[in-house]
Write an enzyme that holds these catalytic residues in place. Sequence first.
Site, mmCIF file in Angstrom:
data_model
loop_
_atom_site.group_PDB
_atom_site.id
_atom_site.type_symbol
_atom_site.label_atom_id
_atom_site.label_comp_id
_atom_site.label_asym_id
_atom_site.label_seq_id
_atom_site.Cartn_x
_atom_site.Cartn_y
_atom_site.Cartn_z
ATOM 1 C CB CYS A 1 -34.738 91.598 -36.087
ATOM 2 S SG CYS A 1 -35.703 92.313 -37.409
ATOM 3 C CG ASN B 1 -33.755 93.112 -41.522
ATOM 4 O OD1 ASN B 1 -33.786 92.011 -40.969
ATOM 5 N ND2 ASN B 1 -34.104 94.231 -40.909
ATOM 6 C CG HIS C 1 -30.577 92.466 -37.043
ATOM 7 N ND1 HIS C 1 -31.045 91.414 -37.796
ATOM 8 C CD2 HIS C 1 -31.452 93.492 -37.248
ATOM 9 C CE1 HIS C 1 -32.145 91.787 -38.422
ATOM 10 N NE2 HIS C 1 -32.408 93.035 -38.115
#
Length: 345
Positions: free
Chosen positions: A132, A302, A272
Amino acid sequence: MSPTSSKKFKNPRAKYNFQGRSCSISGVGSYVPERILTNADLEKLVDTTDEWITSRTGIKERRQAAKDEFTSDMGARAALSAMQKAGVTAEQIDLIILATITPDMPFPSTACLIQRKIGAHRAAGFDLEAACSGFIYGLEIGQQFIMSRTYDTVLVIGAEKLSSIVDWKDRNTCVLFGDGAGAAVLQNRPNSHGLLTAVMGADGRKADLLFMAGGGSRCPATAESVAARQHYLRMEGKETFKNAVQAMQTAAKEALRRCELDISRIKCIIPHQANQRIVDAVGERLGAKPEQLFVNLHKYGNTSAASVAIALDEAVTSGRVQRGDLILMVVFGAGLTWGAAVIEW
Ligand code: UT7
């Protein structure tokens, strides 16, 4: 000598104008697949509820790529959009950096497959694996190539088809992730706005918190590995959560310190997009106001390396960020990895 950390500047604008070079983000773009998977849809797949997912994560829905739509397709669409907004042709691209944990295949690199799809035949290309955190790693690497005079135009893409590695029988993870892509064109534009600093970090001692065991040299695909569901991602949610909050606040503070900026100067914080509770906790620890935080995780879940890339494009496209505004991006992912970047838009 690093262009961003060699010297302390009172005026952050001076930081990225270094020996006649400057790394500007001249265009951003994103793409998400059409298909929407709502929390209600997931209630039919696993033992979960919209109430649990919403209250524990903030996610309401996520996008799912079509069967014949791959990471390279989504990455190429985001790249073409960023190039169009930057006014850059495929021939001008010197380098393609693709951040992903879901390449189309182990090799060749998906960056090369994107190169073919967008016709950037002059460009070098490689995949970057920092989970990520990949997009911020990509911005920093791209910036280094520009500031070192190696390249003038670098395409940085974050693209994921996480639906291909999610275990649709595991309620702990399958509700969290989505598919999509975002991209940025970096260019040498002296005396222009740009990337002020980027921080990167990693801690391999905590690699077991978030991983996919199968498909590599340690556990190649076999009938047994497939039956044992080793080709799906696994996560220790609670520990990952704690590490995310800690690492993101530390990285963000370091990026601000390097630029001698107080959080109040930041127009838009793009964290994020993993969990609303992580976003809130990081914002609070940074002393940020809720209205400084950009959130779109309710729509996409996500999307790993694509997460902050899509969010940056949406922040710009929606007018939330105007030219000259300061943006703080902060990320965290498997590895563990983390990073933060300050951009003057
Ligand atoms: O992108 C990389 C970084 N990723 C992250 O940062 C994610 C970090 N972690 C998280 O966001 C959170 O830890 C989760 C959202 C994954 C989980 O939230 P949590 O508050 O930490 O819940 P938990 O894992 O402690 O689970 C609490 C309970 C458990 O039940 P028991 O053992 O208490 O009976 C789980 O089995 O919730 C249960 N649970 C669910 N219940 C309904 C877990 N997933 C679900 C679900 N629906 N989908």
